[in-house]
Scaffold this motif. Structure first.
Motif, PDB file in Angstrom:
ATOM      1  N   SER A 133      13.655   3.676   4.995  1.00 23.07           N
ATOM      2  CA  SER A 133      12.478   3.124   5.667  1.00 23.07           C
ATOM      3  C   SER A 133      11.379   4.129   5.971  1.00 23.07           C
ATOM      4  CB  SER A 133      12.902   2.446   6.974  1.00 23.07           C
ATOM      5  OG  SER A 133      13.431   3.387   7.894  1.00 23.07           O
ATOM      6  N   GLY A 179       9.383   1.715  -2.766  1.00 19.73           N
ATOM      7  CA  GLY A 179       8.955   0.478  -2.146  1.00 19.73           C
ATOM      8  C   GLY A 179       7.685   0.626  -1.337  1.00 19.73           C
ATOM      9  N   GLY A 180       7.058   1.813  -1.413  1.00 19.72           N
ATOM     10  CA  GLY A 180       5.824   2.071  -0.682  1.00 19.72           C
ATOM     11  C   GLY A 180       5.385   3.504  -0.894  1.00 19.72           C
ATOM     12  N   SER A 182       8.004   5.774  -2.252  1.00 17.56           N
ATOM     13  CA  SER A 182       9.237   6.537  -2.032  1.00 17.56           C
ATOM     14  C   SER A 182       9.688   7.372  -3.212  1.00 17.56           C
ATOM     15  CB  SER A 182      10.373   5.599  -1.614  1.00 17.56           C
ATOM     16  OG  SER A 182      10.186   5.163  -0.289  1.00 17.56           O
ATOM     17  N   GLN A 211      12.525  -7.837  -0.846  1.00 19.90           N
ATOM     18  CA  GLN A 211      11.267  -7.550  -0.146  1.00 19.90           C
ATOM     19  C   GLN A 211      10.057  -7.976  -0.969  1.00 19.90           C
ATOM     20  OE1 GLN A 211      12.235  -3.387   1.285  1.00 19.90           O
ATOM     21  NE2 GLN A 211      11.209  -4.158   3.108  1.00 19.90           N
ATOM     22  N   PHE A 316       1.573  -5.876   4.590  1.00 13.95           N
ATOM     23  CA  PHE A 316       2.528  -4.956   3.971  1.00 13.95           C
ATOM     24  C   PHE A 316       3.512  -4.437   5.005  1.00 13.95           C
ATOM     25  CE2 PHE A 316       4.267  -1.218   1.982  1.00 13.95           C
ATOM     26  CZ  PHE A 316       4.379  -1.592   0.647  1.00 13.95           C
ATOM     27  N   TRP A 320       7.495  -4.675   4.758  1.00 21.68           N
ATOM     28  CA  TRP A 320       8.229  -3.402   4.732  1.00 21.68           C
ATOM     29  C   TRP A 320       9.260  -3.333   5.848  1.00 21.68           C
ATOM     30  CZ3 TRP A 320       7.056   0.240   8.750  1.00 21.68           C
ATOM     31  CH2 TRP A 320       7.745   1.453   8.640  1.00 21.68           C
ATOM     32  N   ARG A 321       8.877  -3.691   7.082  1.00 20.73           N
ATOM     33  CA  ARG A 321       9.824  -3.531   8.185  1.00 20.73           C
ATOM     34  C   ARG A 321      10.945  -4.557   8.141  1.00 20.73           C
ATOM     35  NH1 ARG A 321       5.351  -4.912  12.747  1.00 20.73           N
ATOM     36  NH2 ARG A 321       5.362  -7.186  12.639  1.00 20.73           N
ATOM     37  N   PRO A 410       1.068   2.300  -1.133  1.00 21.15           N
ATOM     38  CA  PRO A 410       1.470   0.896  -1.068  1.00 21.15           C
ATOM     39  C   PRO A 410       0.669  -0.082  -1.924  1.00 21.15           C
ATOM     40  CG  PRO A 410       1.615   1.877   1.104  1.00 21.15           C
ATOM     41  CD  PRO A 410       0.961   2.885   0.233  1.00 21.15           C
ATOM     42  N   ASN A 413       2.536  -0.983  -4.952  1.00 23.30           N
ATOM     43  CA  ASN A 413       3.735  -1.764  -4.649  1.00 23.30           C
ATOM     44  C   ASN A 413       3.382  -3.216  -4.396  1.00 23.30           C
ATOM     45  OD1 ASN A 413       4.244   1.184  -3.350  1.00 23.30           O
ATOM     46  ND2 ASN A 413       6.126   0.389  -4.254  1.00 23.30           N
TER      47      ASN A 413
END
Length: 469
Positions: A133, A179-180, A182, A211, A316, A320-321, A410, A413
């Motif tokens: 995360s 995913g953003g 990473s 996601q 986003f 994401w969270r 992001p 993504n």
């Protein structure tokens, strides 16, 4: 070639050395295991090293090589590392959480199966931020991952362990996921090539996407050619995938050459900021401006222009969270930041509205590429932060710092477009900097060709002093 030079040879070079019998798989695996033993206690790049399995596999492949087989898979005997969010059968998968130290995968993810079929020898699992995360890899209760260029700084995240391992010569190439940012962010922090393929290019089988398509398996490598070659290995549809793309017209590796454009002129937009979030720092701005000038000198058409990124941040963050909640871990075993994210979870209706909003922004962003073949921009808005630099901040402030730092990543993504990070040199403080190219949907070929030209222009092949053993 001395042992350090061999450790830093490209994966493609190592594969050729094995084919020509100049080295054996056992030689290479032993070399990397020795380097891991010497260096990784300071670096923290591996959370699990499977030395016995790697040696057994290398010995078997060395014996097979002695039989002079007529054909070998592309990366026969070449070592690789797998990110610890990815399942390798019989090997533990911690997802960056001490609560999962005894979690052993019962299957191979499809991407791992393809990596094995290509002949790679897996050395182990690389460290990740808790549940993947965070853009720095400092999981509570597990080793902190440090940057080989400066051990006081982060290697990035969530593929921080993968980046640190490749940058320090503890493996020639590594699988990661993005995913953003990473993959691209850790590559930027550590002076590597980081490739995020297009959505649907690499399967997440046998599991699904959780996601809304923002994540994809990717590559951390020292050369554009290596990144392209591993994408050739990993790419492909698996029955039941929620997203898929047709196979490319030719192997990605063929595009990852400085002359791959065959004199073609590309129209490239460039920007040094991500409005409304902010501008890159001077070192990162200069990397973009210098690269734009080099590309123009190569005959491409460069134009200062920027997509409208507005409206992306809020949806986003909601998507994401949600990844923290999908892990299913109780709040009491999570780090304070992830515990806070879990407490911020949204209703299903809010989540679906966020998906809709992200898709609407994505439509606008993709339409920008009707005019351009690629967008050149920073990877992050400033170089690597120090280890634990934000550790004492309240979660709300940490999140805002993260959003500002990783802002250029992001958008790709959200849209599912391919993107690649390329190192260009060092900042004024001696940390790696680089640039990012975002390509048209499903068009990895163009950004790989342009990245190869950028790579040839800068000639980046440096390695950190830390790795000289």
């Amino acid at each position: 070639m001395n042992t350090t030079d061999l450790a830093f040879a490209s994966a493609l070079t190592q594969a050729q050395l094995i084919r020509s019998r100049e080295i054996s798989p056992l030689d290479l695996v032993s070399l990397y295991l020795d380097r891991i033993q010497q260096l990784d206690s300071q670096l923290g790049s591996y959370v699990t090293v499977i030395a016995d399995q790697a040696l057994a596999d290398a010995k078997a492949k060395t014996e097979q090589l002695a039989g002079a087989p007529s054909d070998l898979p592309a990366f026969f005997g070449v070592p690789i590392a797998i990110k610890d969010l990815t399942a390798v059968q019989g090997v533990r998968c911690t997802y960056g959480s001490p609560a999962l130290l005894d979690n052993v995968s019962a299957y191979d993810d499809a991407v791992v199966a393809r990596i094995k079929q290509a002949g790679f020898v897996i050395l182990g699992k690389t460290s990740v931020s808790e549940l993947g995360s965070l853009p720095y890899t400092e999981p509570v209760g597990l080793p902190v991952v440090r940057n080989p260029w400066n051990l006081d700084h982060t290697a990035g995240g969530s593929s921080g362990g993968a980046a640190a391992a490749v940058a320090a010569g503890l493996c020639p190439i590594a699988q990661g996921s993005d995913g953003g940012g990473s993959v691209r962010g850790p590559a930027f922090c550590c002076g590597l090539v980081g490739l995020k393929p297009a959505r649907g290019r690499v399967s997440f089988a046998p599991v699904g996407d959780h996601q809304s398509g923002i994540g994809v398996n990717g590559v951390l490598a020292r050369t554009v050619a290596d990144a392209a070659a591993l994408l050739d290995v990993m790419a492909g549809y698996v029955v039941g995938d929620p997203y898929w793309l047709p196979d490319p017209e030719r192997p990605f590796l063929q595009n990852a050459q400085p002359n791959a454009t065959s004199g073609r002129t590309y129209r490239i937009a460039y920007t040094t900021e991500v409005p409304p979030i902010g501008k890159a720092d001077p070192d990162c701005q200069q990397a973009v401006l210098d690269t734009a000038r080099h590309l123009e000198q190569l005959g491409h058409q460069l134009e200062a222009n920027c997509p409208d990124f507005s409206g992306l941040e809020e949806p986003f963050v909601v998507i994401w969270r949600a990844g923290v909640a999908t892990a299913g871990l109780p709040a009491e075993v999570l780090s304070p930041f992830n515990r806070w994210l879990l407490s911020q979870q949204d209703s299903s209706g809010t989540y679906l509205k966020a998906v809709w909003a992200m898709q609407m922004v994505a439509r606008r962003l993709v339409s920008f590429f009707e005019q351009y073949d690629a967008l050149l921009l920073p990877v992050y808005l400033h170089p690597a932060i120090q280890v634990n630099e934000w550790g004492e901040l309240p979660p709300e402030e940490t999140l805002q710092r993260i959003i500002h730092w990783i802002a250029p990543c992001p958008p790709a993504n959200a849209t599912g477009q391919p993107a690649i990070a390329i190192p260009t040199g060092l900042s004024s403080t001696g940390l790696p900097v680089g640039v990012q190219l975002i390509g048209r949907p499903a068009d990895e070929a163009t950004i790989l060709a342009l990245a190869a030209q950028i790579e040839a222009t800068y000639g980046w092949r440096q390695r950190p002093d830390f790795a000289e053993v």
